[in-house]
Every structure is written in C-alpha cells, then in structure tokens.
Write a protein that holds these residues in place. Structure first.
Motif, short mmCIF file in Angstrom:
data_model
loop_
_atom_site.label_atom_id
_atom_site.label_comp_id
_atom_site.label_asym_id
_atom_site.label_seq_id
_atom_site.Cartn_x
_atom_site.Cartn_y
_atom_site.Cartn_z
N SER A 204 -2.03 -4.69 43.71
CA SER A 204 -2.31 -5.50 42.50
C SER A 204 -1.59 -6.84 42.52
O SER A 204 -1.97 -7.76 41.80
CB SER A 204 -1.86 -4.76 41.24
OG SER A 204 -2.49 -3.53 41.17
N LEU A 205 -0.51 -6.93 43.29
CA LEU A 205 0.21 -8.20 43.40
C LEU A 205 -0.31 -8.99 44.60
O LEU A 205 0.29 -9.99 45.00
CB LEU A 205 1.72 -7.95 43.55
CG LEU A 205 2.37 -7.02 42.52
CD1 LEU A 205 3.85 -6.80 42.83
CD2 LEU A 205 2.21 -7.60 41.12
N VAL A 215 -2.59 -20.39 38.58
CA VAL A 215 -3.10 -19.90 37.28
C VAL A 215 -2.22 -18.76 36.78
O VAL A 215 -1.83 -18.72 35.60
CB VAL A 215 -4.58 -19.43 37.42
CG1 VAL A 215 -5.06 -18.74 36.15
CG2 VAL A 215 -5.47 -20.61 37.76
N VAL A 216 -1.89 -17.85 37.66
CA VAL A 216 -1.05 -16.71 37.27
C VAL A 216 0.31 -17.22 36.78
O VAL A 216 0.83 -16.77 35.74
CB VAL A 216 -0.88 -15.73 38.47
CG1 VAL A 216 0.08 -14.61 38.13
CG2 VAL A 216 -2.24 -15.17 38.89
N GLN A 217 0.87 -18.18 37.49
CA GLN A 217 2.18 -18.73 37.10
C GLN A 217 2.09 -19.43 35.74
O GLN A 217 2.99 -19.34 34.91
CB GLN A 217 2.68 -19.69 38.16
CG GLN A 217 3.20 -18.95 39.39
CD GLN A 217 3.96 -19.85 40.35
OE1 GLN A 217 3.75 -21.07 40.37
NE2 GLN A 217 4.82 -19.26 41.16
N LYS A 221 4.12 -18.38 32.43
CA LYS A 221 5.00 -19.32 31.73
C LYS A 221 4.66 -19.34 30.23
O LYS A 221 5.55 -19.24 29.39
CB LYS A 221 4.81 -20.72 32.34
CG LYS A 221 5.97 -21.65 32.08
CD LYS A 221 5.79 -22.91 32.89
CE LYS A 221 6.65 -24.03 32.29
NZ LYS A 221 6.24 -25.34 32.75
N GLU A 222 3.34 -19.41 29.95
CA GLU A 222 2.89 -19.47 28.54
C GLU A 222 3.32 -18.24 27.76
O GLU A 222 3.68 -18.34 26.59
CB GLU A 222 1.36 -19.50 28.49
CG GLU A 222 0.76 -20.85 28.39
CD GLU A 222 -0.76 -20.76 28.50
OE1 GLU A 222 -1.35 -19.75 28.06
OE2 GLU A 222 -1.34 -21.70 29.07
N CYS A 223 3.23 -17.05 28.39
CA CYS A 223 3.55 -15.86 27.59
C CYS A 223 4.98 -15.35 27.84
O CYS A 223 5.34 -14.27 27.36
CB CYS A 223 2.49 -14.77 27.75
SG CYS A 223 2.25 -14.19 29.39
N GLY A 224 5.77 -16.10 28.56
CA GLY A 224 7.18 -15.73 28.73
C GLY A 224 7.38 -14.47 29.55
O GLY A 224 8.30 -13.69 29.28
N ARG A 225 6.46 -14.25 30.49
CA ARG A 225 6.55 -13.07 31.37
C ARG A 225 6.60 -13.53 32.82
O ARG A 225 6.48 -14.72 33.10
CB ARG A 225 5.32 -12.17 31.16
CG ARG A 225 5.27 -11.55 29.79
CD ARG A 225 6.32 -10.47 29.70
NE ARG A 225 6.46 -9.95 28.37
CZ ARG A 225 6.88 -8.72 28.09
NH1 ARG A 225 7.20 -7.89 29.07
NH2 ARG A 225 7.03 -8.32 26.86
N THR A 226 6.76 -12.60 33.75
CA THR A 226 6.75 -12.99 35.15
C THR A 226 5.33 -12.88 35.71
O THR A 226 4.47 -12.21 35.12
CB THR A 226 7.68 -12.09 35.98
OG1 THR A 226 7.13 -10.76 35.97
CG2 THR A 226 9.10 -12.06 35.43
N SER A 227 5.11 -13.52 36.85
CA SER A 227 3.78 -13.44 37.50
C SER A 227 3.41 -11.99 37.78
O SER A 227 2.25 -11.59 37.61
CB SER A 227 3.80 -14.20 38.83
OG SER A 227 3.88 -15.57 38.61
N ARG A 251 13.24 -5.36 40.42
CA ARG A 251 11.80 -5.64 40.40
C ARG A 251 11.01 -4.43 39.93
O ARG A 251 9.98 -4.56 39.24
CB ARG A 251 11.31 -6.06 41.79
CG ARG A 251 11.80 -7.44 42.19
CD ARG A 251 11.28 -7.75 43.58
NE ARG A 251 11.60 -9.10 43.99
CZ ARG A 251 11.33 -9.59 45.20
NH1 ARG A 251 10.74 -8.81 46.12
NH2 ARG A 251 11.64 -10.81 45.51
N VAL A 252 11.47 -3.24 40.32
CA VAL A 252 10.80 -2.01 39.85
C VAL A 252 10.81 -2.00 38.33
O VAL A 252 9.80 -1.74 37.67
CB VAL A 252 11.52 -0.75 40.42
CG1 VAL A 252 11.02 0.51 39.76
CG2 VAL A 252 11.35 -0.68 41.95
N LYS A 253 11.98 -2.35 37.77
CA LYS A 253 12.12 -2.38 36.31
C LYS A 253 11.19 -3.45 35.71
O LYS A 253 10.46 -3.19 34.75
CB LYS A 253 13.58 -2.69 35.97
CG LYS A 253 13.92 -2.57 34.53
CD LYS A 253 15.40 -2.78 34.30
CE LYS A 253 15.67 -2.89 32.82
NZ LYS A 253 17.01 -3.41 32.53
N GLU A 254 11.24 -4.63 36.29
CA GLU A 254 10.38 -5.74 35.81
C GLU A 254 8.90 -5.33 35.81
O GLU A 254 8.19 -5.52 34.83
CB GLU A 254 10.60 -6.95 36.75
CG GLU A 254 9.64 -8.10 36.54
CD GLU A 254 9.74 -9.14 37.68
OE1 GLU A 254 10.83 -9.30 38.29
OE2 GLU A 254 8.71 -9.78 37.96
#
Ligand SMILES: NC(=O)C1=CN([C@@H]2O[C@H](COP(=O)(O)OP(=O)(O)OC[C@H]3O[C@@H](n4cnc5c(N)ncnc54)[C@H](OP(=O)(O)O)[C@@H]3O)[C@@H](O)[C@H]2O)C=CC1
Ligand SMILES: O=C1CO[C@H](CO)[C@@H](O)[C@@H]1O
Length: 288
Positions: A204-205, A215-217, A221-227, A251-254
């Motif tokens: 999926s990544l 676009v993903v980045q 950025k807009e929703c304050g989450r990571t790619s 990263r597992v946690k993220e």
C-alpha cells in the motif's frame, strides 16, 4: 475474539482486521519480536507471513511470547500465511503442514496460495492449472478440518479467479494483490465484489516509493498526517484491508494510527486520480 479495530466480514463468517502488519523482509528473532511488540501495542491484531519469507517460525515464536504480555489470547489475533510455489501441486499437503508446524499457533486464520505459478515450470505450462487445482483441494481439506479458518489466493488474475470459481468446493475468501493509488485494480475489485471475495491490498505504500509522491505529500500536509498514514487511510476508507510493513517500531506505530481521522471526498479523489496501472512491487504472473 475481542475486536478493538475495524474489520471486514469474510465469506466464511469470520472477521479479518482492516489493518495488519506485513512481515516480508522482517528477519531475525529480535527484529521480528520488536516489530510485533510495537504492532500489538499500537492495536494491530493481524500479521501476514508466508513460507517464502522464511520467518514463520520467528513470527509464531514472537506471538507466543507476546500475546500474554499484551493480555491477549490466540483468538484475539489473525494470522495469514501462504503456500510457496515449490509446494504448489503434489507437495501442497507438506507445505501446509510445514506452515502449521513453523508457526506453532494451533491453526492459521487465513492460508493463501501465494501466486499462481509452480516453481520450476514455465508460466504457460499446462501443468500449472492442474497444480493450482491440486493445491486448492488440499487447502479445502485443511479448511474442513479447522486447521485453516479461511482460505484464499494471492496474485491471481481475473482468469485465475474464474478458473478457481469454476472448479472449487469452497470459494476463496480473500484475494491479496498489490494495490495503491497508482494501481487501482478496478477489474479485479469488480470481480471480487461480484463473487463475494474480500479484496486485500499489499504494498500500500508502493514499497515505500509512494511516500514521496507530491499529491500524497500535499494531502498529508493539509491534514496534519504523514504520507504513510494518508496512503493507508485512502485504502481502509474504501474498506480495503492493508498490510504495511516496517521493521522500525516508531513507523509501525505511525502506520497504525488510521482510524482517528478521515480524508475528505476531494482528497480521496485527488489520490485516486494517480492511477496509471503501475505495478511497483513485482509482476507475479511472470514468475514460476
Ligand atoms: N502476496 C504477495 O505476493 C505479497 C505480499 N506482501 C505483503 O504485504 C506487506 C507489505 O508490502 P511491502 O511490499 O513490504 O511494502 P509496503 O508498501 O508496506 O512498504 C514497506 C517499505 O516502506 C517502508 N516504510 C514503512 N512504513 C514507513 C513509514 N511510516 N515511513 C517511511 N517508510 C516506511 C519500510 O521500511 P522499514 O521497514 O525500514 O520501515 C519498507 O521499506 C509485505 O510485508 C507482505 O506481508 C507484499 C508483497 C507481495
Ligand atoms: O510476497 C512477496 C513479497 O514481495 C516479493 C517481491 O518483491 C515477492 O517475491 C514475495 O512473494
């Protein structure tokens, strides 16, 4: 089974969590233990391994140690493994037994034929369909005995699925294939929907390569989450189960923080518009 995370209902009547930890390239007892420890702490309840990953024993060992640590029992987790291409056909029974022995978890929640080919046979060889049918009949036996709670396939094309549905006693519960914004798999998803097969995503990544997509980045950025969270959320928001892999506990946690935010319809569309039919991981139909 406690159900702390969203899940999908399989045709078998059992449920599969939308989020699972991928374990391809997770090697060594310590790394496997640490990744699974972080995953269980972050709420993951599903784990995806395979005979060809050569880590079934490590995954099984880690879970036997970790379930009591996290106050969980065997029924609280969902384990997937897969029959390797060297066991496709006449050796399928041995392959299934070996996975059960390596994992040592009593039963396997979902067992898949890893890909349509047979090791050592050219892709177009007439023995491939016979071998697939023979493997499936063995998976059906293990399913009937309760050793596998659900059975399915991975990397099958529409034609492979139709071939299987024409001949099986037990239909496949799951199809696991590469799926991400650049590879929407429209035809396969439509066939799965028509036939009651759960469509599950791997890579999926984009094996990590889509994390830097502009676009993903931008959406991240807009929703304050990571790619990574945006890519995974995009899939689970369509009810498609995902299996992100990381050997890094942070990263597992993220990657596990997916159910406390939503992407807007506009963002879903922007991401879906990246579709260009690109396979990033591999082309399993060309491999024996
Ligand atoms: N049935 C099949 O044929 C296949 C099944 N699969 C299954 O799906 C799982 C996932 O697919 P996979 O191909 O591994 O690829 P993914 O798309 O999950 O990407 C994994 C890569 O991304 C990196 N990564 C993960 N999370 C983050 C993050 N938050 N930030 C930055 N980098 C990150 C990982 O590095 P690091 O580990 O260093 O964090 C790794 O290199 C597999 O592990 C396997 O279980 C995969 C391929 C084929
Ligand atoms: O499941 C798998 C993970 O991806 C690999 C390709 O990169 C495959 O070889 C393997 O079967």
């Amino acid at each position: 089974m406690t159900d702390p995370q969203p899940s999908v209902l399989l045709s078998t009547g059992t449920r599969m969590p939308l989020l699972g930890l991928g374990t391809f390239r997770l090697q060594g007892q310590e790394d496997t233990y640490n990744a699974l420890d972080a995953a269980l702490a972050a709420g993951y309840r599903a784990f995806d391994t395979a005979a060809v990953y050569r880590n079934e024993a490590h995954v099984g060992h880690a879970l036997r140690c970790l379930l009591p640590k996290h106050g969980l029992s065997r029924e609280d987790v969902f384990i997937t493994s897969k029959l390797g291409p060297k066991d496709q056909g006449s050796k399928a029974r041995d392959g299934c037994l070996r996975s059960l022995e390596q994992l040592e978890l009593g039963y396997i929640d979902l067992y898949l034929i890893h890909w349509p080919g047979t090791q050592g046979l050219p892709v177009g060889d007439k023995r491939n369909p016979e071998n697939r049918a023979q493997s499936w009949a063995v998976l059906e036996e293990f399913y009937a005995e309760g050793k596998f709670r659900a059975i399915g396939v991975s990397n099958y094309t529409v034609d492979h699925i139709k071939e299987l549905l024409r001949n099986c006693k037990v239909p496949p519960a799951v199809l696991q294939v590469e799926f991400h914004p650049k590879l929407s798999q429209k035809e396969l998803r439509a066939v799965c929907k028509e036939t009651g097969v759960c469509f599950q995503a791997y890579s999926s990544l984009g094996t990590g390569l889509l994390l830097s997509d502009a676009v993903v980045q931008d959406v991240a950025k807009e929703c304050g989450r990571t790619s990574a969270q945006v890519l995974l959320r995009w899939a689970v928001q369509q009810d498609i189960p995902v299996l992100p892999k990381s050997c890094q506990p942070e990263r597992v946690k993220e990657n596990g923080c997916l159910f406390d935010f939503e992407l807007s319809g506009k963002d879903m569309e922007r991401i879906s518009a990246l579709d260009c039919g690109e396979k990033i991981c591999w082309d399993p139909t060309q491999v024996s």
